[in-house]
Design a protein around this motif. Structure first.
Motif, short mmCIF file in Angstrom:
data_model
loop_
_atom_site.label_atom_id
_atom_site.label_comp_id
_atom_site.label_asym_id
_atom_site.label_seq_id
_atom_site.Cartn_x
_atom_site.Cartn_y
_atom_site.Cartn_z
N GLY A 1 -4.94 1.71 -1.70
CA GLY A 1 -3.63 1.74 -2.33
C GLY A 1 -3.72 1.49 -3.83
O GLY A 1 -2.71 1.45 -4.52
N LYS A 2 -4.93 1.33 -4.34
CA LYS A 2 -5.07 1.10 -5.78
C LYS A 2 -6.16 2.00 -6.34
O LYS A 2 -6.99 2.52 -5.62
CB LYS A 2 -5.42 -0.35 -6.04
CG LYS A 2 -4.31 -1.26 -5.57
CD LYS A 2 -4.29 -2.53 -6.38
CE LYS A 2 -3.00 -3.28 -6.10
NZ LYS A 2 -2.92 -4.46 -6.93
N VAL B 1 -0.86 5.41 -2.83
CA VAL B 1 -0.89 5.45 -4.30
C VAL B 1 0.21 6.39 -4.80
O VAL B 1 0.33 7.51 -4.34
CB VAL B 1 -2.26 5.96 -4.79
CG1 VAL B 1 -2.24 6.10 -6.31
CG2 VAL B 1 -3.34 4.99 -4.35
N ASN C 1 -0.30 1.22 -9.43
CA ASN C 1 -1.48 1.27 -8.58
C ASN C 1 -2.76 0.98 -9.35
O ASN C 1 -3.84 1.11 -8.80
CB ASN C 1 -1.56 2.64 -7.92
CG ASN C 1 -0.32 2.88 -7.07
OD1 ASN C 1 -0.14 2.24 -6.05
ND2 ASN C 1 0.54 3.77 -7.51
#
Length: 97
Positions: free
Chosen positions: A15-16, A80, A92
């Motif tokens: 997610g980053k 993201v 993100n």
DNA sequence: CTTATGACTATGA
DNA sequence: TTCATAGCCATAA
């Protein structure tokens, strides 16, 4: 020698995304290209190279993982957010520790 | 050993 | 805002 780079990239949470510059800074060098080369030369699927993007949030055009648009698809699947063709680093961006 | 190239970034036009 | 150039460092030839 790319072991450290792989380790850093693998350390990016789902997610980053991290920028080449971020990884470069961690490596302690000033050569961002080295990071890109390491990821390009990398054959290890454990390394989420698609989570590594340019300083502006975009990524390698044409040389992308499995095809242009694939990275966007993968990142979106991880949660993201995108801002046009670029990743929303403001939300993100990897908050390395 | 020297030259060329590259999944980068910053700066200038 | 987009395109071109310079600087950096490792790998390949």
């Amino acid at each position: 020698m790319f072991a450290e780079i792989y380790q850093i990239v693998q350390g990016i949470p789902v997610g980053k995304v991290a920028t080449y510059g971020q990884v470069t800074m961690i490596l302690g060098t000033k050569d961002s290209r080295r990071v890109g080369q390491a990821l390009h030369a990398n054959k290890d699927r454990r390394v989420p190279c698609h989570r590594v993007v340019f300083a502006d949030g975009s990524l390698a055009p044409g040389y992308a993982f499995g095809g242009a648009g694939e990275q966007k698809k993968k990142l979106l699947a991880e949660g993201v957010e995108f801002r046009g063709e670029k990743v929303d680093l403001g939300k993100n961006g990897w908050v390395g520790k």
